[in-house]
Design a protein around this motif. Structure first.
Motif, PDB file in Angstrom:
ATOM      1  N   THR A 166      89.694 140.827  41.398  1.00  0.00           N
ATOM      2  CA  THR A 166      89.522 140.322  40.071  1.00  0.00           C
ATOM      3  C   THR A 166      90.596 141.118  39.343  1.00  0.00           C
ATOM      4  N   ARG A 167      91.109 140.480  38.276  1.00  0.00           N
ATOM      5  CA  ARG A 167      92.030 141.211  37.414  1.00  0.00           C
ATOM      6  C   ARG A 167      91.218 142.009  36.163  1.00  0.00           C
ATOM      7  N   ASP A 168      90.026 141.441  36.028  1.00  0.00           N
ATOM      8  CA  ASP A 168      89.163 141.844  34.833  1.00  0.00           C
ATOM      9  C   ASP A 168      87.767 142.164  35.312  1.00  0.00           C
ATOM     10  N   ASP A 217      93.912 136.102  43.311  1.00  0.00           N
ATOM     11  CA  ASP A 217      93.282 136.993  42.409  1.00  0.00           C
ATOM     12  C   ASP A 217      92.158 135.869  41.615  1.00  0.00           C
ATOM     13  N   SER A 219      89.891 135.802  37.556  1.00  0.00           N
ATOM     14  CA  SER A 219      89.693 136.532  36.181  1.00  0.00           C
ATOM     15  C   SER A 219      88.335 135.691  35.560  1.00  0.00           C
TER      16      SER A 219
END
Ligand code: KG4
Ligand code: ZN
Length: 348
Positions: A166-168, A217, A219
Motif C-alpha cells: 500500500t502507498r497509504d 501496489d 491505495s
C-alpha cells in the motif's frame, strides 16, 4: 534426539506473545495477551501504553509459555524475536529481552521480519497429531493487517521477495477508520464484516483504486475519503439523523468492504500470474474477513490455484509465527549478534 526448540517473541504492536515451537513447525505453546480492549477507548493503539504493557506482561507470559510447553528455559535452542516493522518502543521490549535471554543461555538469536512471521503462520500445526502443512512453491502471499497490505513472492527454499504494497493506508486501517466515522468503535474490521452480511455490496459505488494500473501496489485512503464524502453529502454526519444512517449501515459496510476486497483479490491474482504461482497464502488480521476469504477462494479456484489461510488465532499477531519464520531463517544460515537493533524496514 529431541526436536529443536525455538522460543518466539512478538511485541511489535498491541499483542504481547511468547511461543515455543518444535522443529520450526509444531506449536507446543503460544501464549498471547492482546491489549486491544485497553487501546479501544482511544480509538487506536497508543504506542507508549503498548510499550509499558509489554514491559509488565513479558516475563510472566514467558513463564506461562514455558509451563504450558513443559520445557525449561535452558532447553531453548534458538531465540527468535520480531525486530520490525512495528512500533519502535514496543519492539524494543521484545528485542531487549530476546538479547538478554540469548546471552544468558548462550543460544543463537535471530531477528525476524514481522511480515515473514505472518506468512510462516501458514506452515504451523498445533500440539496434536495432525501434520503441519507442507509449504508449496512458488507461491504468492498476501499479508493484510491493521499496519500492512503487502504482496510477497515465496520462492523455492522459503526465501521471500516483496512484490508490492500500500502507498497509504493499510486495508485494516481503512476498515478501522471507516468504522470510526460510522460510529462503530475499534477495531472496525470485525464489526463491518458482520454488518456487511446483511447489506448490498452494490448499494454505493465506491472507487476501486489502482485496479487498472499494472503495479502490484494498493491505495485505500481515497476509498476512505469517498465514504466520508458520501456521509457528508447525505447529511448523515448530523447526530440528529443517526437513525437514517443506522438504517443504511449494512449497505455502507457491504459496499465499502467489497471495494477493498475487489482490489485485494484482483492484485493477488495478478501477482500469482506474474510469478507463475501455484499456491496463494493469505495472512494477517484482515484474513479473518469472510468476504475476502470467499472471493479470493473463488478467484483462486477459477485460476486453478490453491488458497491456504492460517486458523484465526494464527492470523493475528503471535509468537509462534515468529518462531516459525525465525527457525526457517536460522536454517538458511541467519544469525544475529547481541548488537541487534529494532528496524522499521528489516531484511526479509
Ligand atoms: O494482524 P492484526 O491483528 O494486527 C496488526 O498487525 O495490524 O490485524 C488487526 C487488523 C485491524 O485493523 C482489524 O480491524 C482487522 O485486522 N480485522 C478485520 C477483521 N478482523 C480483524 N478486518 C476486516 N474483517 C475482519 N473480519
Ligand atoms: Zn501483524
Amino acid at each position: 534426539s529431541r526436536p529443536h526448540l525455538t522460543l518466539g517473541i512478538e511485541t511489535s504492536c498491541d499483542e504481547t506473545s511468547f511461543a515455543v515451537v518444535a522443529g520450526g513447525r509444531r506449536i507446543l505453546a503460544n501464549v498471547i495477551l492482546s491489549q486491544t480492549g485497553e487501546h479501544g477507548r482511544y480509538g487506536g493503539v497508543v504506542p507508549e501504553l503498548a510499550s509499558r504493557r509489554h514491559v509488565t506482561n513479558a516475563v510472566p507470559l514467558l513463564q506461562e509459555a514455558l509451563a504450558r510447553s513443559g520445557i525449561t528455559l535452558a532447553e531453548v535452542d534458538l531465540v527468535a524475536v520480531t525486530r520490525g516493522p512495528g512500533l519502535v518502543g514496543a519492539l524494543l521490549v521484545g528485542v531487549s529481552l530476546a538479547k538478554a535471554l540469548a546471552w544468558a543461555l548462550d543460544k543463537p538469536l535471530v531477528g525476524v521480519h514481522h511480515l515473514a512471521g505472518h506468512i510462516y503462520a501458514n506452515f504451523l500445526a498445533g500440539p496434536g497429531d495432525e501434520p503441519a502443512p507442507e509449504p508449496r512453491y512458488p507461491a504468492v502471499a498476501l499479508v493484510v493487517s491493521g499496519g500492512h497490505t503487502d504482496l510477497f513472492h515465496l520462492q523455492e527454499g522459503g526465501g521471500l521477495a516483496w512484490l508490492g504494497g500500500t502507498r497509504d493506508d493499510a486495508a485494516g486501517e481503512a476498515f478501522d477508520k471507516v468504522a470510526r466515522e460510522l460510529g462503530l468503535g475499534y477495531p472496525g474490521g470485525p464489526v463491518i464484516d458482520r454488518l456487511a452480511e446483511r447489506g448490498d455490496p452494490q448499494a454505493f459505488p465506491f472507487p476501486r483504486a489502482m485496479l487498472d494500473d499494472d503495479s502490484l501496489d494498493f491505495s485505500f485512503s481515497g476509498l476512505k475519503t469517498a465514504v466520508l464524502y458520501e456521509l457528508e453529502r447525505r447529511g448523515w454526519r448530523d447526530p440528529q439523523r443517526r437513525g437514517e444512517l443506522e438504517a443504511r449501515l449494512p449497505d455502507l459496510a457491504a459496499s465499502f468492504q467489497q471495494a477493498v476486497v475487489d482490489v485485494l483479490v484482483a492484485k493477488t491474482l495478478r501477482a500469482a500470474r506474474q510469478v507463475g504461482a501455484r499456491q496463494i497464502y493469505l495472512a494477517g488480521g484482515v484474513a479473518a474477513n469472510r468476504r475476502l476469504r470467499r472471493d479470493l477462494e473463488a478467484a483462486a479456484r477459477e485460476a486453478g490455484l490453491n488458497l491456504a489461510c492460517p486458523p484465526p488465532v494464527l492470523c493475528t499477531d503471535n509468537g509462534a509465527m515468529i518462531a516459525a519464520a525465525g527457525y526457517a531463517a536460522w536454517r538458511r544460515g541467519r544469525r544475529d549478534g547481541l548488537e541487534l537493533d529494532v528496524d522499521p524496514d528489516p531484511p526479509l
